[in-house]
Design an enzyme around this catalytic site. Sequence first.
Site, PDB file in Angstrom:
ATOM      1  N   THR A  17       0.842  -1.190   0.000  1.00 15.46           N
ATOM      2  CA  THR A  17       0.000   0.000   0.000  1.00 15.46           C
ATOM      3  C   THR A  17       0.881   1.245   0.000  1.00 15.46           C
ATOM      4  OG1 THR A  17      -0.099  -0.118   2.414  1.00 15.46           O
ATOM      5  CG2 THR A  17      -1.919  -1.131   1.192  1.00 15.46           C
ATOM      6  N   TYR A  18       0.251   2.409  -0.090  1.00 13.26           N
ATOM      7  CA  TYR A  18       0.974   3.687  -0.190  1.00 13.26           C
ATOM      8  C   TYR A  18       1.955   3.841   0.968  1.00 13.26           C
ATOM      9  CZ  TYR A  18       1.676   8.636  -1.248  1.00 13.26           C
ATOM     10  OH  TYR A  18       2.226   9.849  -1.584  1.00 13.26           O
ATOM     11  N   MET A  19       3.204   4.243   0.649  1.00 15.47           N
ATOM     12  CA  MET A  19       4.272   4.142   1.644  1.00 15.47           C
ATOM     13  C   MET A  19       4.595   5.447   2.381  1.00 15.47           C
ATOM     14  SD  MET A  19       5.186   4.068  -1.657  1.00 15.47           S
ATOM     15  CE  MET A  19       5.824   5.347  -2.710  1.00 15.47           C
TER      16      MET A  19
END
Length: 212
Positions: A17-19
């Site tokens: 997922t978005y980091m």
Amino acid sequence: LYEGIDVGAEGTVGLITYMRTDSPRVAPEAKIAARDWILKQMGPKYLPETPNEYKGKKDAQDAHEAIRPTDASRTPESIARYLSDEQYKLYKLIWQRFVASQMVQAVFDQTSVDIVAKADRSYDYRVTGSVLKFDGFLKVYEEAKDAKDADDEALSNRLPELNDGQALTLNELKPEQHFTEPAPRFNEASLVKELEERGIGRPSTYASIINT
């Protein structure tokens, strides 16, 4: 890993997922998927009755959920051949930490052992440590520490199972002298921890701060 990796039959897939987030919040469906994997692969004794919840820091960026694998069943080993060495190590770290976060705690017995060493006279020694009774989340992930805190010393000293009155054999004697030492120099991990505690920067700026 976020933008997508070609993993064969599935095509190009975003693996994480978005980091750019420091939120510990996890989507309900991700917890369910992790719990399904733990139950099937590890068994019911590794699964808590209810999903584990974690509180974020009051100034955490919470627009995005925690950094996690997009699919808990996609193990690092199953896609290793599609990843570079660096990508594999990073994905493995993210996968292990996420799955471990949804497992039960490890259980230790904190133990003090008094040892009477007999030579020309008797010498009394005491060792304090821990005996692992159930590995819990450690079966998947154990964090490495460069420096042990004093509070962690008992847990860091793993002792074997010992019985009252057991005879011990001297294998080696190490005479050591200890002096008070200054705090060790920062490494990347300890510097990030210090930045977090002092409220300096954000996860998205830590790399540039460390470079500077």
